[in-house]
Structure formats: C-alpha cells, structure tokens
Design a protein around this motif. Structure first.
Motif, PDB file in Angstrom:
ATOM      1  N   ALA A  38       5.589  72.881 114.164  1.00 18.74           N
ATOM      2  CA  ALA A  38       4.228  73.309 114.482  1.00 18.74           C
ATOM      3  C   ALA A  38       3.218  72.765 113.485  1.00 18.74           C
ATOM      4  CB  ALA A  38       4.164  74.834 114.544  1.00 18.74           C
ATOM      5  N   VAL A  39       3.540  72.821 112.208  1.00 18.95           N
ATOM      6  CA  VAL A  39       2.505  72.447 111.238  1.00 18.95           C
ATOM      7  C   VAL A  39       2.540  70.967 110.873  1.00 18.95           C
ATOM      8  CG1 VAL A  39       2.303  74.761 110.260  1.00 18.95           C
ATOM      9  CG2 VAL A  39       3.865  73.131 109.202  1.00 18.95           C
ATOM     10  N   HIS A  40       3.698  70.363 110.865  1.00 15.46           N
ATOM     11  CA  HIS A  40       3.774  68.959 110.455  1.00 15.46           C
ATOM     12  C   HIS A  40       3.629  68.003 111.638  1.00 15.46           C
ATOM     13  CE1 HIS A  40       5.078  65.211 108.726  1.00 15.46           C
ATOM     14  NE2 HIS A  40       6.044  65.154 109.624  1.00 15.46           N
ATOM     15  N   VAL A  78       6.070  75.761 120.151  1.00 17.64           N
ATOM     16  CA  VAL A  78       4.984  75.019 119.487  1.00 17.64           C
ATOM     17  C   VAL A  78       3.762  74.997 120.403  1.00 17.64           C
ATOM     18  CG1 VAL A  78       4.294  72.823 118.455  1.00 17.64           C
ATOM     19  CG2 VAL A  78       6.662  73.590 118.237  1.00 17.64           C
ATOM     20  N   ARG A  79       4.006  74.733 121.692  1.00 17.33           N
ATOM     21  CA  ARG A  79       2.914  74.760 122.677  1.00 17.33           C
ATOM     22  C   ARG A  79       2.152  76.090 122.611  1.00 17.33           C
ATOM     23  NH1 ARG A  79       5.071  76.106 128.392  1.00 17.33           N
ATOM     24  NH2 ARG A  79       5.225  78.084 127.268  1.00 17.33           N
ATOM     25  N   GLY A 129      -4.190  78.910 119.363  1.00 13.87           N
ATOM     26  CA  GLY A 129      -5.114  78.555 118.292  1.00 13.87           C
ATOM     27  C   GLY A 129      -4.568  78.824 116.897  1.00 13.87           C
ATOM     28  N   ILE A 130      -3.260  79.056 116.795  1.00 12.71           N
ATOM     29  CA  ILE A 130      -2.668  79.338 115.479  1.00 12.71           C
ATOM     30  C   ILE A 130      -2.575  78.061 114.654  1.00 12.71           C
ATOM     31  CG2 ILE A 130      -0.554  80.162 114.329  1.00 12.71           C
ATOM     32  CD1 ILE A 130      -0.134  81.926 116.893  1.00 12.71           C
ATOM     33  N   VAL A 131      -2.202  76.976 115.306  1.00 12.47           N
ATOM     34  CA  VAL A 131      -2.198  75.667 114.630  1.00 12.47           C
ATOM     35  C   VAL A 131      -2.914  74.662 115.523  1.00 12.47           C
ATOM     36  CG1 VAL A 131      -0.081  75.912 113.259  1.00 12.47           C
ATOM     37  CG2 VAL A 131       0.076  75.110 115.614  1.00 12.47           C
ATOM     38  N   PRO A 132      -3.628  73.693 114.902  1.00 16.21           N
ATOM     39  CA  PRO A 132      -4.229  72.639 115.723  1.00 16.21           C
ATOM     40  C   PRO A 132      -3.137  71.684 116.182  1.00 16.21           C
ATOM     41  CG  PRO A 132      -4.700  72.257 113.393  1.00 16.21           C
ATOM     42  CD  PRO A 132      -3.906  73.530 113.472  1.00 16.21           C
TER      43      PRO A 132
END
Ligand SMILES: [Zn+2]
Length: 419
Positions: free
Chosen positions: A87-89, A113-114, A120-123
């Motif tokens: 999700a973040v990388h 991840v979707r 809106g938790i991660v871009p």
C-alpha cells in the motif's frame, strides 16, 4: 475549475500543440489549443508549459506483493506486513512513474490495497483487482513446493500470489462465487502452464473448455471481466471460445489463435517486460530462480522469439494492452513504462502506437474506455505532465524525475512542476 497548460498534448488520438485542458472536479470539461479555449477568470492555472501532457499510464498486469524478493524468502513475514508495504511503497512508486490505473492480476493483497486507496488512506492509482487466480490442481496457480492441503486451505502462506485451486465445473463455479463474495473486480484464471512454473510448462493446457465456460458464465452474470493467464494455442482456443475477455501473456499464439482472438475481440495483455528483465538478469548474473531451476531455459527460449510473437499478434489486428507482470523483487514497481519502450525498440511499433497500448487500450481492457485512456472532454481527469517528448524518447517515461505532475480524477497526487 482548473486550467492545465502544456506544450504538446500526446494521446492515442494524436498530438495537439499549445494545449489547454479545463478540469472541473474530477472531469475534463474542455480540451483545445490556447487560441481557442478561453480560460475562465476564476480558474486556477496549472502551468505545465514546456511539458508534454499525456493521459495517466495504465498497466494491466501487476501483482501488489509488498515488493518482496520472491521465492522462499517471502516466508519471513506475515501477509499483513506485505499488505502495508504494497500500500505505501508500491502505490507511491506507480504514481511517481505516472501510472494512474492498474489491474492487479491476482494475489492476496490487491483488493485490500484498492480499498485503502479508495478510502483515501493512502494515495495510489485506480486499482481493479482479481484476488486469487483460479488454478487446476498442479496448475500454474498451485504452489508446487507446498503440501497440497496447505494450498487448498488457502492460507496466505507468504508467496503473496497464492492461487485458488478448483477442479471440475461445480468447484470452479463455487470458487468464482467465493471470489466475487470477497469483492474482486474481475476474475483471473490460469488456463495453461507458465514460464516460471515448477512442474507445468506453458505448453500444457490446464482447464477444460467446460470449466472455463462455467467460470466465465458466473463472472459475466456479475458484469465482471475474465482475464486468463494463457500461452499455448489449445489453451487460447479453449479460453477464447469460452468467452474470456483478456488473454495475458498469449505469446505462443499461432495464426489460428490470432485469427480467433481478432474475431472475438479478445484483448491481449502482453507481458514483454517480465521476460526482458528475467533474460537480462540471467545474462548478467547467470542466476537461476532458486526454486525453479527448470524455468530458466524455458524463459530464454520464450524470450528468443518474444518480439516476433507479439508483432505477429499486433499485425493480426488483435488489440494489445500493456502489462508488465510487475511483482516486486526483480520486477520493481515504478519501472512499468519499460513495456512501452519494448514495444517501440523490440516489437517495432510507432511510438504513438505504444502510447495507445499503454493508455487507451489499457482502458479498454479495464472496460473503462468511455472514462479513461485519452484526454477528451467528458473523461476523468487522469493527466500526467512529462518533461520529455514521448514520441521522441519513449524510454524517458521510465525516469520518474521526468514525470512532473500526476493528476488522478482531478486530484493532484504528484506535483514537481517548476522543479
Ligand atoms: Zn502475473
């Protein structure tokens, strides 16, 4: 209202000089040249002068996987840790590289991840995800080095791309329904062996026509597309006649399969990049995949004719969409525009055609060609501003420093304008 000004607009429809795009909320409401679009006085101007405006790039074959190294090394960590890193990388790496939409072609993490992106938790890019891919026992989605019961239980063992074993029409239908229950966006089926498979090479057709047809029937009833992992002509024949929408890989197609796919409107999601990277890695290091020593000669044989094979599919009039099989490790997230370079330098298509394959055709594969894939009035504002002219330097798209601005659905997710 925002007005985006650039030097040249490049999309599947061609080029426009001195473009101005008006964006209202998430949509493009007007596209034209600076001489014929009047910018409303209250519009915020996004000045991308000196830059090339393109639709957000689309990769139709990735696997969110935590960018782990692959093989048995993956067992070191739990599924949740991989999910977080995916999700973040990986989402960040895709955005930095100008990718605003991707299809996760199978695995445990993609639709989580979707959800994180949609909430809106991660871009991240727009993600459609397949969940577990269907596989026959012993097939490409089975994990041959694990005990069968473990794989059947469907625990997240650490590989991250674990399949869902289903044999026979009834089990296949149940498996698809279970995937839909999980909230997947499309169904992925392994209908042949694979390049990296331990025991089932790509020449082996796996599912029967009846099994594929049953799975397609359920998916289509739910309005979902079906992608197959598929190489050989017999598996392509079974898959396409059973009604699948997307054939991924597909490079062992013979003339009859090409004709059939053209007639049925099947889209081929090529994955040239994964073979290119593996062949290069083998050449550089003489390395063999640790758990799959049988795969190496297979991969190099496939690579020997790969560009000719894809060219034959292209010349046969089949729609091709870009997919890289990016899964982390030796296939790093962010390098996804390599596929477009390989279309130009290897397959020999014109740069504009490679851009079509990496944008509009990807939108078609996702079933979103009415809303994505080109910079046209009424479509979603997925827009990137690039420092190099992609028609002259397609390779330059792989340099993230060249991607100066990324907008997804009207939201700016990367802004290095003026830097
Ligand atoms: Zn894949």
């Amino acid at each position: 209202m925002r007005a985006i000004k650039g030097d040249l607009l490049v999309d599947a429809n061609g080029v426009k000089k001195d473009p101005v795009l008006l964006v209202d909320e998430d949509k493009i409401v007007k596209v034209g040249s600076s001489s014929d679009v009047s910018i409303p006085s209250d519009a915020e101007v996004v000045d991308a002068s000196g830059l090339f405006l393109m639709p957000g790039l689309i990769d139709c074959h990735v696997h969110f996987n935590g960018s782990v190294t692959g093989g048995l090394g993956n067992f070191r960590e739990r599924f949740e840790a991989r999910l977080v890193r995916s999700a973040v990388h990986e989402t960040r790496a895709l955005l930095d590289a100008g990718f605003t939409s991707v299809m996760d072609a199978g695995g445990l993490t993609g639709f989580h991840v979707r959800n994180a992106v949609n909430e809106g938790i991660v871009p991240g890019p727009r993600i459609v995800a397949a969940g577990r891919y269907m596989s026959v026992t012993g097939g490409h989605g089975d994990t041959h080095y694990l005990p069968l019961e473990w794989v059947k239980e469907g625990r997240p063992f650490g590989w991250g791309m674990d399949g869902r074993i289903a044999d026979g029409v009834d089990e296949c239908m149940r498996a698809v329904r279970e995937q839909l229950r999980e909230g997947v966006d499309f169904i992925k089926i392994c209908t042949s062996g694979g390049g990296g498979s331990l025991r089932d090479p790509p020449q082996i057709p796996e599912y029967t026509y009846e099994e594929i047809k049953a799975m397609v029937h359920i998916a289509h009833s739910w309005g979902r597309k079906v992608m197959v992992h598929c190489y050989n002509p017999e598996a392509i024949r079974r898959s396409v006649t059973a009604g699948v929408d997307l054939v991924s890989h597909g490079n062992m197609a013979d003339d009859a399969s090409v004709k059939l796919m053209k007639e049925q409107g099947t889209i081929v999601v090529s994955t040239i990049s994964v073979y290119h990277r593996m062949a290069r890695r083998h050449a550089e290091r003489g390395a063999q995949p640790a758990s799959q020593p049988a795969a190496r000669p297979r991969v190099s044989r496939m690579y020997d004719t790969l560009f000719d094979d894809i060219r034959r599919i292209h010349e046969g009039g089949v729609t091709l969409a870009a997919g890289t099989d990016t899964m982390g490790g030796g296939m790093p997230f962010g390098g996804n525009a390599l596929e477009m370079e390989l279309y130009v330098d290897g397959v020999g298509v014109e740069p504009l055609e490679a851009i079509r394959i990496g944008t509009l055709n990807g939108a078609k594969a996702m079933g979103m060609e009415d809303t994505l894939g080109t910079l046209e009035q009424g479509k979603l504002a997925d827009i990137i501003a690039v420092a190099v002219n992609p028609l002259e330097n397609i390779k330059g798209l792989q340099e993230k420093g060249n991607i100066k601005m990324v907008m997804k659905g009207g939201e700016v997710l990367k802004d290095e304008l003026g830097k």
